[in-house]
Design a protein around this motif. Structure first.
Motif, PDB file in Angstrom:
ATOM      1  N   TYR A 179      19.642  47.100  73.284  1.00 42.88           N
ATOM      2  CA  TYR A 179      18.342  46.673  72.692  1.00 42.88           C
ATOM      3  C   TYR A 179      18.298  45.442  72.453  1.00 42.88           C
ATOM      4  O   TYR A 179      17.232  44.932  71.426  1.00 42.88           O
ATOM      5  CB  TYR A 179      18.441  47.844  71.415  1.00 42.88           C
ATOM      6  N   SER A 223      19.015  47.273  61.460  1.00 40.85           N
ATOM      7  CA  SER A 223      18.806  47.121  63.021  1.00 40.85           C
ATOM      8  C   SER A 223      17.817  46.016  63.317  1.00 40.85           C
ATOM      9  O   SER A 223      16.630  46.086  63.030  1.00 40.85           O
ATOM     10  CB  SER A 223      18.266  48.594  63.160  1.00 40.85           C
ATOM     11  N   HIS A 290      19.780  55.176  69.178  1.00 41.75           N
ATOM     12  CA  HIS A 290      19.441  54.060  68.182  1.00 41.75           C
ATOM     13  C   HIS A 290      19.611  54.782  66.856  1.00 41.75           C
ATOM     14  O   HIS A 290      19.163  55.976  66.551  1.00 41.75           O
ATOM     15  CB  HIS A 290      17.975  53.443  68.216  1.00 41.75           C
ATOM     16  N   LEU A 292      17.898  54.537  64.148  1.00 43.48           N
ATOM     17  CA  LEU A 292      16.714  54.478  63.163  1.00 43.48           C
ATOM     18  C   LEU A 292      16.671  55.963  62.649  1.00 43.48           C
ATOM     19  O   LEU A 292      16.080  56.140  61.510  1.00 43.48           O
ATOM     20  CB  LEU A 292      15.488  54.176  63.749  1.00 43.48           C
ATOM     21  N   CYS A 343      14.005  58.424  69.749  1.00 45.79           N
ATOM     22  CA  CYS A 343      14.373  57.258  68.956  1.00 45.79           C
ATOM     23  C   CYS A 343      14.080  56.184  69.830  1.00 45.79           C
ATOM     24  O   CYS A 343      13.751  55.178  69.204  1.00 45.79           O
ATOM     25  CB  CYS A 343      15.963  57.368  68.609  1.00 45.79           C
ATOM     26  N   GLN A 347      11.540  53.060  68.793  1.00 44.98           N
ATOM     27  CA  GLN A 347      12.230  51.709  68.743  1.00 44.98           C
ATOM     28  C   GLN A 347      11.409  50.823  69.248  1.00 44.98           C
ATOM     29  O   GLN A 347      10.811  49.538  68.997  1.00 44.98           O
ATOM     30  CB  GLN A 347      13.682  51.476  69.386  1.00 44.98           C
TER      31      GLN A 347
END
Length: 384
Positions: A179, A223, A290, A292, A343, A347
């Motif tokens: 990412y 993040s 991820h 999140l 996710c 993102q």
């Protein structure tokens, strides 16, 4: 060298590997290999681990059934307040699910130490121990340790993380999509009570989350892009605390650092398959997501629970049986794919600078918050 024979050998003694070993201990001869020294709980009350996990109710029930819950100190998430980057917001409350909490927050070190304490005398614990070679044969797996010792098992389980050595030795490819972000983590004491509310902001500089810890303390996960992460990690602890407080609108007043910050690279990862010849992959060795939604470790506990249930259902069966392993792979495929897709989609949606997508994502938060049945469905999936 002495050679040990086991039904199952688990490589990796983190939360997922240790929980799986404990779940199998009553039915099988199990060996657990871990490269690091056995974990120890915090030596002092003010000693806080910066690796914090949000443990879902389902994962808590799994751990409680193993005698490894609750840890000595755990925070509680009763509500979650999520803010978009242009006015959108959504609020989750455990009361909407007729539950006391959405999740519990725990330190990696404390929970891992609790699991290892429960394992004493029940499985063969090899730590610290490094592997040198492995051979997958028709009826067993042979593993050679760095000190020359060797062990055999009818099933090997890779629980050794996203860069799994055992997965690599089995020739199972792992598709990794970076990412170009890091997760910056640190813990802080708060001037004002957090009210057991987890707070999350989707902004132009990434996704900032505050997770409640016991007392007036929070765990921060930011993040963010690599350049911003490097800037944050280079700050003095007091300056970082001030930056984090400002990014959250000073909602909890002044923050004070409890531990050094750390950072880890973020990526979406998928093993091409979650099983091999007398091999099963669990946790990050099989998939990464991820952070999140805070679901990475819960997916791993789900792997451990399903695999243990399948193996323990027929203790006389060959644990490395191909059909049994295929059943495990099928059982986990849908949930893992769904969580990874959600996710990854969120993102990308919030990372986009497209103004049209900006309107869509914030309107989506508002609409979902207003539609009670849809929101409760999402909550049941995320916090089960």
């Amino acid at each position: 060298m002495n050679q040990g024979e086991f039904d199952i050998v688990i490589v990796g003694g983190g939360l997922v590997g240790a929980s799986l070993a404990l779940a199998l201990a009553g039915q099988w001869r199990v060996a657990l290999l871990e490269r690091a020294l056995p974990p120890l709980p915090a030596a002092l009350p003010q000693d806080w681990d910066n690796r914090i996990f949000a443990i879902s109710p389902g994962s808590q029930a799994f751990l409680a059934g193993l005698g490894a819950w609750p840890p000595l100190r755990a925070g509680c998430i009763r509500e979650m307040d999520v803010r978009g980057d242009a006015g959108g917001s959504i609020h989750f409350d455990a009361l909407e699910l007729a539950s006391e909490q959405l999740a519990a927050t725990v330190e990696n070190r404390g929970l891992q130490a609790l699991l290892w304490q429960a394992l004493q005398g029940r499985v063969e614990l090899l730590a610290p121990a490094s592997l040198h070679a492995v051979q997958f044969d028709a009826d067993h797996v042979s593993l050679t340790l760095a000190d020359g010792a060797s062990i055999q098992a009818r099933l090997a389980v890779a629980a050794d993380g996203a860069y799994s050595w055992l997965r690599e030795q089995a020739g199972i490819a792992f598709a990794r999509q970076p990412y170009e972000q890091q997760g910056v983590v640190a813990n802080f004491s708060c001037q004002r009570p957090h009210g057991d509310i987890a707070r999350q902001w989707f902004g132009h500089d990434g996704i900032l989350a505050w997770l409640p810890l016991p007392g007036n303390r929070i765990s921060m996960v930011w993040s963010t892009g690599n350049q911003h992460a490097t800037e944050l990690l280079g700050m003095a602890p007091e300056l970082l605390a001030a930056r984090v407080a400002a990014a959250g609108g000073h909602g909890l007043g002044v923050l004070a650092p409890l531990c050094p910050a750390a950072g880890f690279p973020l990526s979406l990862g998928r093993a091409e398959r979650s099983i091999g010849r007398r091999l099963a992959l669990v946790g990050d060795a099989a998939h990464t997501v991820h952070p999140l939604a805070g679901q990475g470790v819960n997916l791993g506990f789900g792997d451990a629970r399903v695999l243990a249930d399948l193996l323990n259902a027929k203790p006389g069966r060959d644990p490395g049986d191909a059909m049994l392993l295929q059943s495990y792979a099928r059982s986990r495929a849908e949930e893992v794919l769904l969580m990874q897709t959600v996710c990854d989609g969120l993102q990308k949606l919030f990372a986009s600078t497209d103004p049209v997508l900006g309107c869509v994502r914030n309107m989506g938060l508002q609409l979902t918050d207003a539609l009670g049945p849809l929101k409760r469905t999402l909550m049941r999936q995320a916090f089960r």
